[in-house]
Scaffold this motif. Structure first.
Motif, mmCIF file in Angstrom:
data_model
loop_
_atom_site.group_PDB
_atom_site.id
_atom_site.type_symbol
_atom_site.label_atom_id
_atom_site.label_comp_id
_atom_site.label_asym_id
_atom_site.label_seq_id
_atom_site.Cartn_x
_atom_site.Cartn_y
_atom_site.Cartn_z
ATOM 1 N N GLN A 43 30.689 -13.813 -32.750
ATOM 2 C CA GLN A 43 30.547 -13.322 -31.384
ATOM 3 C C GLN A 43 31.175 -14.339 -30.429
ATOM 4 O OE1 GLN A 43 29.017 -10.260 -31.056
ATOM 5 N NE2 GLN A 43 28.875 -10.360 -33.294
ATOM 6 N N ALA A 44 32.022 -13.837 -29.542
ATOM 7 C CA ALA A 44 32.678 -14.712 -28.569
ATOM 8 C C ALA A 44 32.295 -14.294 -27.161
ATOM 9 C CB ALA A 44 34.196 -14.652 -28.738
ATOM 10 N N ALA A 45 31.894 -15.266 -26.348
ATOM 11 C CA ALA A 45 31.631 -14.999 -24.932
ATOM 12 C C ALA A 45 32.981 -14.878 -24.236
ATOM 13 C CB ALA A 45 30.814 -16.139 -24.334
ATOM 14 N N THR A 46 33.234 -13.719 -23.654
ATOM 15 C CA THR A 46 34.546 -13.487 -23.051
ATOM 16 C C THR A 46 34.377 -12.616 -21.809
ATOM 17 O OG1 THR A 46 36.767 -12.653 -23.511
ATOM 18 C CG2 THR A 46 34.959 -11.572 -24.662
ATOM 19 N N SER A 47 35.433 -11.919 -21.407
ATOM 20 C CA SER A 47 35.344 -11.056 -20.223
ATOM 21 C C SER A 47 36.231 -9.844 -20.436
ATOM 22 C CB SER A 47 35.781 -11.818 -18.963
ATOM 23 O OG SER A 47 37.093 -12.335 -19.109
ATOM 24 N N ASP A 48 35.887 -8.758 -19.729
ATOM 25 C CA ASP A 48 36.696 -7.555 -19.863
ATOM 26 C C ASP A 48 37.908 -7.629 -18.940
ATOM 27 O OD1 ASP A 48 35.905 -6.764 -17.270
ATOM 28 O OD2 ASP A 48 34.402 -5.340 -17.998
ATOM 29 N N ALA A 49 38.677 -6.554 -18.888
ATOM 30 C CA ALA A 49 39.928 -6.565 -18.125
ATOM 31 C C ALA A 49 39.718 -6.726 -16.626
ATOM 32 C CB ALA A 49 40.720 -5.296 -18.402
ATOM 33 N N GLN A 50 38.488 -6.479 -16.153
ATOM 34 C CA GLN A 50 38.172 -6.691 -14.742
ATOM 35 C C GLN A 50 37.276 -7.918 -14.548
ATOM 36 O OE1 GLN A 50 39.689 -5.254 -12.345
ATOM 37 N NE2 GLN A 50 40.761 -3.703 -13.562
ATOM 38 N N LYS A 51 37.293 -8.815 -15.527
ATOM 39 C CA LYS A 51 36.665 -10.143 -15.456
ATOM 40 C C LYS A 51 35.141 -10.119 -15.487
ATOM 41 C CE LYS A 51 40.537 -12.363 -13.077
ATOM 42 N NZ LYS A 51 40.963 -13.192 -11.932
ATOM 43 N N ARG A 52 34.550 -9.030 -15.954
ATOM 44 C CA ARG A 52 33.096 -9.015 -16.110
ATOM 45 C C ARG A 52 32.739 -9.662 -17.450
ATOM 46 N NH1 ARG A 52 31.774 -2.734 -15.246
ATOM 47 N NH2 ARG A 52 33.359 -2.684 -16.906
ATOM 48 N N PRO A 53 31.684 -10.478 -17.495
ATOM 49 C CA PRO A 53 31.306 -11.134 -18.757
ATOM 50 C C PRO A 53 30.928 -10.103 -19.823
ATOM 51 C CG PRO A 53 30.189 -12.158 -16.880
ATOM 52 C CD PRO A 53 30.824 -10.898 -16.360
ATOM 53 N N VAL A 54 31.472 -10.283 -21.015
ATOM 54 C CA VAL A 54 31.122 -9.439 -22.156
ATOM 55 C C VAL A 54 31.098 -10.318 -23.410
ATOM 56 C CG1 VAL A 54 32.122 -7.323 -21.198
ATOM 57 C CG2 VAL A 54 33.533 -8.822 -22.614
#
Length: 375
Positions: A62-73
Motif C-alpha cells: 500500500q502506497a500513500a499517494t494522491s489522485d489526479a486532482q491531488k486528493r490523498p488516496v
C-alpha cells in the motif's frame, strides 16, 4: 493431468483472478485428479497487477499517494521476487491517476496531474524494487508525465529560474528542465497503443475529450514546447515514438524522464508470468475474457495464449461472456463456450458472472475431458 487456466478479466463482471478460481473450482468437482495451474493474464491495463501477483504468488503493498486532482488516496501495487532473487514491482498508473478515481468531480484536465503515479513509483523504489513494470491504461491526465517527474525530483523552471507548478497550464512559461542527481531502476511500460505525443493521432485529440479536453491548441502547444525543451536539456526526443501518447502522454514522460522502455502489454505480462513454459507443461489450456470477437484475432490476450498453445501442440478451450465471429475463432480454438444464456439480460449476466462461468465449465466438462484424452 495438468490444466493451465490463463484467462483475462471479464470486464465489468469478473476479475481475471476470480475467473481463474471459478474455473478451477468447477474443474475440481468433475476432474478431482486435475492439477490446475492458475495464471491470470492481462494486457497492461486494468487487472495487470492482480494478474501478475496471483500468477507469481507475490504480495500486495500500500502506497500513500494522491489522485489526479491531488486528493490523498492509498494505492495498491504488487511486489514479486524473481527466480534470481530480484525484487520487482508491478503497478497500474490508474491506481493513483485513473479517470475512474475522479469521476465524482468535474473534469479539469488543465489541473489533472500524474504526481500520484510518481509517489507510487517512489514508494516502490524506496522498498528496493530493482525493476518496475507499470501498466498505463485508464488515465485521467494529459500532462505528459510532468507531475510524475516533479515528484521524482525533476525541476521545471521559468525564465528567471523559479520553479513552475508541474501542471500543463504552466508549460507555456517553461524555460528549462533540471534533472535530479539520482538514477532510477529499470522501468518497463505495458502499452498496447501506438499514438505519438502530438498531432491528429496524439494523446490530446484522440484521448483528451474523454478527460474533458476541449481546447486542443492549449494542450498541443504546451506539450510541443515541453518536448522541445526536454530534447534540448535532457538530450532525448520521444515525441514521435509509438506509444508516447499513451495515458495522456505518460508514455512520453516515462521514456523521457525515467528512461523507461515501452513494450507490448500482453508480451510483457506473458514473459513475466512465464506463460510459454507453463503452457508447455500443461495438458490442456483454458483461456477467455468478457467477449471474443473479430478484435480478438488482432493480438488480444486470449489470442496470444491460443497462438502459443498452437505452437506447442496443446489443446485450447475458451470461455467468454459472448462470442462473435465464431467461424473465424474456431480455427484458433478447440472449444468455444459463451457463458451468457441468450435470453438473459446483459446486466443480470454481468452480476452473475462467476456463477455463469462455473456452470458453463461444468456443462462443458465432457468436452474438456475429450480434449485431454484425444491424442
Amino acid at each position: 493431468m495438468r490444466i493451465l487456466i490463463a484467462i483475462d478479466k471479464f470486464k465489468g463482471s469478473i476479475p481475471a483472478t476470480t475467473a481463474a478460481q471459478a474455473i478451477a473450482s468447477a474443474l475440481n468437482q468433475v476432474l478431482p485428479e486435475a492439477d490446475c495451474d492458475l495464471c491470470p493474464i492481462a494486457d497492461g491495463g486494468e487487472g495487470t497487477a492482480e494478474a501478475v501477483v496471483t500468477a507469481l504468488h507475490g504480495e500486495w503493498c500500500q502506497a500513500a499517494t494522491s489522485d489526479a486532482q491531488k486528493r490523498p488516496v492509498t494505492a495498491s501495487y504488487g511486489l514479486v521476487r524473481t527466480a534470481a532473487g530480484h525484487l520487482e514491482a508491478v503497478m497500474e498508473m490508474s491506481a493513483a491517476s485513473g479517470l475512474a478515481m475522479v469521476s465524482d468531480l468535474p473534469l479539469d484536465p488543465a489541473a489533472a496531474t500524474t504526481c500520484g503515479t510518481g509517489l507510487m513509483l517512489q514508494d516502490a523504489i524506496s522498498r528496493g524494487a530493482q525493476r518496475i513494470v507499470i501498466g498505463i491504461g485508464g488515465s485521467a491526465t494529459n500532462d505528459a508525465g510532468i507531475g510524475m517527474a516533479a515528484t521524482l525530483g525533476f525541476r521545471f523552471l521559468d525564465a528567471s529560474g523559479a520553479p513552475l507548478e508541474p501542471v500543463i497550464a504552466s508549460l507555456d512559461r517553461l524555460a528549462a528542465i533540471e534533472p535530479p542527481q539520482t538514477s532510477f531502476p529499470e522501468i518497463l511500460v505495458a502499452c498496447d497503443v501506438n499514438n505519438p505525443l502530438l498531432g491528429p493521432h496524439g494523446c490530446t485529440r484522440v484521448y483528451g475529450p474523454q478527460k474533458g479536453v476541449a481546447d486542443f491548441e492549449f494542450f498541443e502547444s504546451r506539450l510541443q514546447h515541453l518536448a522541445s525543451v526536454a530534447s534540448r536539456d535532457l538530450g532525448v526526443d520521444h515525441r514521435d515514438v509509438p506509444g508516447a501518447g499513451a495515458a495522456g502522454g505518460l508514455g512520453f514522460g516515462l521514456m523521457t524522464f525515467c528512461k523507461a522502455r515501452l513494450t507490448s502489454g500482453f508480451d510483457l505480462i506473458a514473459d513475466l508470468v512465464h506463460l510459454r513454459e507453463r503452457i508447455a507443461a500443461a495438458d490442456l489450456i483454458i483461456t477467455g475474457e468478457g467477449r471474443l470477437d473479430a478484435q480478438t484475432l488482432h493480438g488480444k490476450g486470449p489470442m496470444g495464449v491460443a497462438e502459443m498453445a498452437r505452437e506447442l501442440g496443446k489443446p485450447i478451450a475458451a470461455f467468454a461472456g459472448a462470442i462473435e465471429a465464431e467461424e473465424q475463432l474456431r480455427t484458433r480454438f478447440d472449444l468455444l463456450c459463451a457463458i451468457k444464456p441468450r435470453e438473459m439480460p446483459l446486466t443480470e449476466a454481468m452480476q452473475r458472472g462467476p456463477e455463469l462461468l462455473t456452470t458453463a465449465v461444468l456443462d462443458q466438462s465432457h468436452a474438456l475431458l475429450r480434449l485431454l484424452t484425444t491424442p
